[in-house]
Write a protein that holds these residues in place. Structure first.
Motif, PDB file in Angstrom:
ATOM      1  N   ILE A 493     -14.217  12.693 -26.191  1.00  0.00           N
ATOM      2  CA  ILE A 493     -12.743  13.125 -26.391  1.00  0.00           C
ATOM      3  C   ILE A 493     -11.773  11.968 -26.293  1.00  0.00           C
ATOM      4  CG2 ILE A 493     -11.011  14.622 -26.049  1.00  0.00           C
ATOM      5  CD1 ILE A 493     -12.975  16.626 -24.852  1.00  0.00           C
ATOM      6  N   ASP A 494     -11.131  11.454 -27.438  1.00  0.00           N
ATOM      7  CA  ASP A 494     -10.252  10.456 -27.362  1.00  0.00           C
ATOM      8  C   ASP A 494      -8.979  11.067 -27.047  1.00  0.00           C
ATOM      9  OD1 ASP A 494      -9.028   8.170 -27.111  1.00  0.00           O
ATOM     10  OD2 ASP A 494      -9.247   7.642 -29.508  1.00  0.00           O
ATOM     11  N   ILE A 495      -8.316  10.804 -25.660  1.00  0.00           N
ATOM     12  CA  ILE A 495      -7.068  11.372 -25.151  1.00  0.00           C
ATOM     13  C   ILE A 495      -6.493  10.295 -24.519  1.00  0.00           C
ATOM     14  CG2 ILE A 495      -7.885  12.645 -23.421  1.00  0.00           C
ATOM     15  CD1 ILE A 495      -5.997  14.877 -23.910  1.00  0.00           C
ATOM     16  N   ALA A 496      -5.021  10.367 -24.552  1.00  0.00           N
ATOM     17  CA  ALA A 496      -4.077   9.534 -23.742  1.00  0.00           C
ATOM     18  C   ALA A 496      -3.980  10.021 -22.325  1.00  0.00           C
ATOM     19  CB  ALA A 496      -2.847   9.273 -24.574  1.00  0.00           C
ATOM     20  N   ARG A 497      -3.624   9.280 -21.226  1.00  0.00           N
ATOM     21  CA  ARG A 497      -3.238   9.650 -19.896  1.00  0.00           C
ATOM     22  C   ARG A 497      -2.049  10.549 -20.310  1.00  0.00           C
ATOM     23  NH1 ARG A 497      -0.297   9.148 -15.537  1.00  0.00           N
ATOM     24  NH2 ARG A 497       0.985   7.822 -16.829  1.00  0.00           N
ATOM     25  N   ARG A 498      -1.114  10.208 -20.608  1.00  0.00           N
ATOM     26  CA  ARG A 498       0.276  11.087 -20.790  1.00  0.00           C
ATOM     27  C   ARG A 498      -0.194  12.632 -21.223  1.00  0.00           C
ATOM     28  NH1 ARG A 498       0.831   7.222 -24.781  1.00  0.00           N
ATOM     29  NH2 ARG A 498       1.128   8.128 -26.931  1.00  0.00           N
ATOM     30  N   THR A 499      -1.072  12.379 -22.372  1.00  0.00           N
ATOM     31  CA  THR A 499      -1.489  14.000 -22.914  1.00  0.00           C
ATOM     32  C   THR A 499      -2.412  14.619 -21.574  1.00  0.00           C
ATOM     33  OG1 THR A 499      -1.788  12.899 -24.950  1.00  0.00           O
ATOM     34  CG2 THR A 499      -2.619  15.033 -24.760  1.00  0.00           C
ATOM     35  N   VAL A 500      -2.998  14.017 -20.959  1.00  0.00           N
ATOM     36  CA  VAL A 500      -3.761  14.907 -19.703  1.00  0.00           C
ATOM     37  C   VAL A 500      -2.620  15.239 -18.911  1.00  0.00           C
ATOM     38  CG1 VAL A 500      -5.425  14.356 -17.851  1.00  0.00           C
ATOM     39  CG2 VAL A 500      -5.844  13.472 -19.926  1.00  0.00           C
ATOM     40  N   ALA A 501      -1.542  14.576 -18.521  1.00  0.00           N
ATOM     41  CA  ALA A 501      -0.804  15.047 -17.562  1.00  0.00           C
ATOM     42  C   ALA A 501       0.226  15.894 -18.159  1.00  0.00           C
ATOM     43  CB  ALA A 501       0.279  13.736 -17.167  1.00  0.00           C
ATOM     44  N   LYS A 502       0.391  15.978 -19.341  1.00  0.00           N
ATOM     45  CA  LYS A 502       1.142  16.986 -20.039  1.00  0.00           C
ATOM     46  C   LYS A 502       0.455  18.421 -20.144  1.00  0.00           C
ATOM     47  CE  LYS A 502       1.460  17.314 -24.466  1.00  0.00           C
ATOM     48  NZ  LYS A 502       1.665  17.117 -25.894  1.00  0.00           N
ATOM     49  N   TYR A 503      -0.872  18.243 -20.273  1.00  0.00           N
ATOM     50  CA  TYR A 503      -1.714  19.607 -20.275  1.00  0.00           C
ATOM     51  C   TYR A 503      -1.812  20.091 -18.942  1.00  0.00           C
ATOM     52  CZ  TYR A 503      -3.106  18.619 -25.374  1.00  0.00           C
ATOM     53  OH  TYR A 503      -3.223  18.444 -26.643  1.00  0.00           O
ATOM     54  N   ARG A 504      -2.101  19.267 -17.962  1.00  0.00           N
ATOM     55  CA  ARG A 504      -2.074  19.803 -16.481  1.00  0.00           C
ATOM     56  C   ARG A 504      -0.901  20.162 -16.062  1.00  0.00           C
ATOM     57  NH1 ARG A 504      -0.223  17.060 -12.645  1.00  0.00           N
ATOM     58  NH2 ARG A 504      -0.050  15.215 -13.619  1.00  0.00           N
ATOM     59  N   GLU A 505       0.175  19.841 -16.476  1.00  0.00           N
ATOM     60  CA  GLU A 505       1.635  20.370 -15.903  1.00  0.00           C
ATOM     61  C   GLU A 505       1.781  21.851 -16.796  1.00  0.00           C
ATOM     62  OE1 GLU A 505       4.423  17.465 -16.889  1.00  0.00           O
ATOM     63  OE2 GLU A 505       3.767  16.104 -15.021  1.00  0.00           O
ATOM     64  N   ALA A 506       1.200  21.818 -18.041  1.00  0.00           N
ATOM     65  CA  ALA A 506       1.635  23.116 -18.831  1.00  0.00           C
ATOM     66  C   ALA A 506       0.658  24.212 -18.082  1.00  0.00           C
ATOM     67  CB  ALA A 506       1.132  22.966 -20.078  1.00  0.00           C
ATOM     68  N   MET A 507      -0.646  23.787 -17.434  1.00  0.00           N
ATOM     69  CA  MET A 507      -1.383  24.611 -16.762  1.00  0.00           C
ATOM     70  C   MET A 507      -1.075  24.981 -15.306  1.00  0.00           C
ATOM     71  SD  MET A 507      -5.114  23.745 -18.404  1.00  0.00           S
ATOM     72  CE  MET A 507      -5.215  22.122 -17.933  1.00  0.00           C
ATOM     73  N   ARG A 508       0.059  24.229 -14.874  1.00  0.00           N
ATOM     74  CA  ARG A 508       0.646  24.365 -13.583  1.00  0.00           C
ATOM     75  C   ARG A 508      -0.358  23.971 -12.472  1.00  0.00           C
ATOM     76  NH1 ARG A 508       3.836  30.233 -13.488  1.00  0.00           N
ATOM     77  NH2 ARG A 508       5.172  29.873 -15.127  1.00  0.00           N
ATOM     78  N   ILE A 509      -1.044  22.913 -12.803  1.00  0.00           N
ATOM     79  CA  ILE A 509      -2.091  22.215 -11.747  1.00  0.00           C
ATOM     80  C   ILE A 509      -1.189  21.044 -11.299  1.00  0.00           C
ATOM     81  CG2 ILE A 509      -4.032  20.838 -11.643  1.00  0.00           C
ATOM     82  CD1 ILE A 509      -5.251  22.768 -14.215  1.00  0.00           C
ATOM     83  N   PRO A 510      -0.988  20.655 -10.036  1.00  0.00           N
ATOM     84  CA  PRO A 510      -0.347  19.779  -9.384  1.00  0.00           C
ATOM     85  C   PRO A 510      -1.064  18.591  -9.496  1.00  0.00           C
ATOM     86  CG  PRO A 510      -1.428  21.150  -7.714  1.00  0.00           C
ATOM     87  CD  PRO A 510      -1.718  21.866  -9.174  1.00  0.00           C
ATOM     88  N   SER A 511      -0.437  17.442  -9.204  1.00  0.00           N
ATOM     89  CA  SER A 511      -0.992  16.007  -9.371  1.00  0.00           C
ATOM     90  C   SER A 511      -2.127  15.797  -8.369  1.00  0.00           C
ATOM     91  CB  SER A 511       0.170  14.884  -8.928  1.00  0.00           C
ATOM     92  OG  SER A 511       0.579  15.288  -7.796  1.00  0.00           O
ATOM     93  N   SER A 512      -2.666  14.782  -8.482  1.00  0.00           N
ATOM     94  CA  SER A 512      -4.043  14.505  -7.719  1.00  0.00           C
ATOM     95  C   SER A 512      -3.631  14.274  -6.190  1.00  0.00           C
ATOM     96  CB  SER A 512      -4.705  13.130  -7.999  1.00  0.00           C
ATOM     97  OG  SER A 512      -3.503  11.973  -8.130  1.00  0.00           O
ATOM     98  N   VAL A 513      -2.406  13.583  -5.833  1.00  0.00           N
ATOM     99  CA  VAL A 513      -1.907  13.288  -4.498  1.00  0.00           C
ATOM    100  C   VAL A 513      -1.703  14.943  -3.986  1.00  0.00           C
ATOM    101  CG1 VAL A 513      -0.044  12.364  -3.115  1.00  0.00           C
ATOM    102  CG2 VAL A 513      -0.956  11.448  -5.189  1.00  0.00           C
ATOM    103  N   GLN A 514      -0.993  15.948  -4.587  1.00  0.00           N
ATOM    104  CA  GLN A 514      -0.862  17.032  -4.205  1.00  0.00           C
ATOM    105  C   GLN A 514      -2.163  17.828  -3.665  1.00  0.00           C
ATOM    106  OE1 GLN A 514       2.138  18.141  -2.864  1.00  0.00           O
ATOM    107  NE2 GLN A 514       1.180  19.937  -2.496  1.00  0.00           N
ATOM    108  N   ARG A 515      -2.916  17.782  -4.715  1.00  0.00           N
ATOM    109  CA  ARG A 515      -4.363  18.454  -4.782  1.00  0.00           C
ATOM    110  C   ARG A 515      -5.037  18.030  -3.533  1.00  0.00           C
ATOM    111  NH1 ARG A 515      -4.873  17.148 -10.172  1.00  0.00           N
ATOM    112  NH2 ARG A 515      -6.785  16.095  -9.747  1.00  0.00           N
ATOM    113  N   ARG A 516      -5.100  16.590  -3.272  1.00  0.00           N
ATOM    114  CA  ARG A 516      -5.641  16.027  -2.119  1.00  0.00           C
ATOM    115  C   ARG A 516      -5.145  16.648  -0.932  1.00  0.00           C
ATOM    116  NH1 ARG A 516      -5.127  11.302  -3.483  1.00  0.00           N
ATOM    117  NH2 ARG A 516      -7.072  10.910  -4.325  1.00  0.00           N
ATOM    118  N   ARG A 517      -3.877  16.958  -0.634  1.00  0.00           N
ATOM    119  CA  ARG A 517      -3.244  17.212   0.462  1.00  0.00           C
ATOM    120  C   ARG A 517      -3.684  18.897   0.497  1.00  0.00           C
ATOM    121  NH1 ARG A 517       2.936  15.122  -0.036  1.00  0.00           N
ATOM    122  NH2 ARG A 517       2.568  12.570   0.546  1.00  0.00           N
ATOM    123  N   ASP A 518      -3.501  19.632  -0.390  1.00  0.00           N
ATOM    124  CA  ASP A 518      -4.014  20.903  -0.562  1.00  0.00           C
ATOM    125  C   ASP A 518      -5.212  21.376   0.076  1.00  0.00           C
ATOM    126  OD1 ASP A 518      -1.261  21.479  -1.289  1.00  0.00           O
ATOM    127  OD2 ASP A 518      -1.718  21.766  -3.428  1.00  0.00           O
TER     128      ASP A 518
END
Length: 541
Positions: A493-518
């Protein structure tokens, strides 16, 4: 150059949007509930329309095995020549002769039956019915002494108390808290602004200007409203809502105030910064966070929210016996109407005025058009849904990971319709499948190129893949967006990093830093619970 006038004839083609054509296009994008409302209005407006399930005014047809009375002569031989279709079939041979025979006096009958008539016929039917009616419980509201009409059906809901809303609950307290008319007016205005969660808008600057009051009067009334039940109501932010509840519990000290004012740090699980701001140790900050979690962030929800309308599917998709898929419309939600041609033919013989005749002619045309439009709408929905199922066969068989890229043009070309028609058909329509109920537009997704030049991937399938990668990560190895991009490219799957961030935010998944703390915080809570349980078990009895 001299100007002159002349007549020319030109032949051209153009699409004329008649009112009926515009209405037919509008019917395509209506949901079944909106369509039912539209048809109900047409039934009230058009006298030549009737529901398909309505019974006619004539005699209802009788089924086999049922009896029907026929008018006969006075000779007592009525229906004798009808065979099995006449009324005589209701009697066994010899029954008419038995009924016409004189049974004699009461004493003769009792001697024949060898018992008294009271033992055989204990009560006359009329007397028994009257006695049962007297002994039965009252069935209408008027029999209980109410004022409802006795012709109306018994309605149990008339005895059920209405549900108390948050606005009504606050209005009752308002009438007790204030005696002045101006203060009650300001309070009622603010209560009308409270949403279902119990919050007021953050900015109330225009309230004083609209009401012709001072800002101090509005703030004074608001301070009283914030003491109403339930605790935390009429707050303008989450911090204010929690602060009101803590004041009610007498726990709003300076340390807790600092914690409430920095809820963003609490959401990020930045316990170190919170401990410094509050000036407490680890044990105190843990207790304070526990108190915050026991509060109600939405105090108004205890009174219920707006009634949600159940989602009714328009199309059913079921596995077929041949391994394919069977697509059918939900006929229970489709309104059925018919044109009463008999009524129109009777009226056309009696109508004399030209105005009345044109009215019923228009009514007949509108009724005929509506029946055809409803039929065409159902056929179009079924055709579009069938093509969607054919295009997305992998989704129904294997799941969302096999959802293919699909656009409106592909479906429109396959069924030889315009893209706008497909767009209207898929609006507000739902499909019930073996994997759940989805909106028809769910199956139209953008395409993402393949890394190895193969078949493109659906955007929804890529979102599902990203969610699977994040769900399977461990606290010691949290995946960053760059790492997710590398994993996806390894999967083709050829995808850009900003597209991954957009899809992750649309699914209400926090960033890697926040997920590590949680996840580290959750792991620490589990370890501390396990250590406390172990120490409790090792204590001497």
């Amino acid at each position: 150059m001299a100007l002159s006038q002349r007549l020319e004839f030109r032949q051209s083609q153009s699409l004329v949007m008649t009112p009926q054509l515009m209405q037919a296009i509008k019917l395509l994008q209506l949901s079944n509930l909106d369509l039912t409302t539209f048809v109900e209005e047409e039934l009230e407006r058009n006298p030549l329309l009737e529901r398909a399930n309505d019974e006619g005014g004539g005699e209802a047809p009788t089924e086999s095995g049922q009896f029907r009375d026929h008018d006969g002569d006075d000779s007592g031989n009525q229906g004798a020549d009808d065979g099995f279709g006449g009324s005589g079939e209701a009697f066994e041979p010899g029954q008419e002769e038995w009924m016409s025979k004189d049974l004699g006096s009461r004493a003769e009958i009792e001697q024949t039956l060898d018992t008294g008539l009271d033992n055989v016929f204990s009560e006359e039917p009329a007397e028994a019915a009257a006695r049962n009616a007297q002994d039965a419980a009252p069935t209408t509201y008027t029999e209980w002494g109410g004022g409802a009409s006795g012709d109306e059906d018994y309605n149990l809901e008339a005895f059920v108390a209405a549900e108390m809303t948050l606005s009504d609950h606050l209005a009752e307290q308002l009438s007790v808290a204030f005696t002045g008319a101006a203060q009650r007016m300001i309070g009622q205005y603010l209560i009308d602004l409270v949403d279902e969660a119990g919050y007021l808008p953050p900015d109330l600057g225009g309230a004083a200007e609209r009401l012709g009051a001072t800002q101090e009067d509005v703030e004074g009334v608001l301070a009283v409203l914030q003491k109403f039940d339930p605790p935390g109501v009429c707050a303008r932010s989450l911090s204010e809502c929690l602060a009101i509840q803590l004041r009610e519990l007498d726990r709003y000290d300076p340390a807790m105030q600092a914690l409430v004012e920095h809820l963003d740090l609490l959401a990020k699980r930045d316990i170190v910064s919170l401990r410094k701001l509050c000036g407490v140790d680890d044990e105190d900050i843990a207790d304070m966070i526990g108190e915050i979690r026991r509060l109600n962030p939405k105090p108004g929800m205890k009174f219920g929210s707006a009634r949600l309308q159940a989602m009714v599917p328009d199309v059913y998709v079921r596995p077929g016996p041949d391994g394919g898929w069977h697509v059918e419309l939900n006929s229970d939600t489709l309104p059925r109407v018919l044109v009463n041609q008999t009524y129109y033919s009777e009226l056309s013989k009696k109508i004399g005025k030209d105005g009345d005749k044109s009215y019923f002619t228009d009514a007949l045309q509108n009724a005929t058009w509506l029946v055809r439009a409803l039929d065409q709408r159902a056929r179009t929905i079924l055709k579009v849904a069938t093509e969607i199922v054919r295009q997305q066969d992998g989704f129904f068989t294997h799941g969302v990971a096999h959802l293919r890229p699909l656009n409106l043009k592909a479906v429109a070309d396959a069924i030889q319709m315009h893209e706008s028609t497909v767009s209207r058909v898929t609006a507000n329509k739902y499909m019930a499948t073996n994997r759940g109920t989805f909106e028809l537009k769910y199956f139209f997704t953008a395409s993402i190129a393949s890394a190895d030049g193969g078949e493109a991937h659906s955007a929804e399938a890529v979102r599902h893949h990203i969610k699977q990668l994040i769900d399977s990560e461990v606290p010691a190895a949290i995946l960053s967006d760059d790492t997710i991009v590398e994993r996806l490219r390894a999967s083709g799957i050829d995808i850009a990093r900003r597209t991954v961030a957009k899809y992750r935010e649309a699914m209400r998944i926090p960033s890697s830093v926040q997920r590590r703390r949680d996840k580290q915080s959750a792991l620490g809570n589990v370890l501390s619970t396990a250590m406390s349980d172990r120490s409790r078990n090792t204590e001497p009895a």
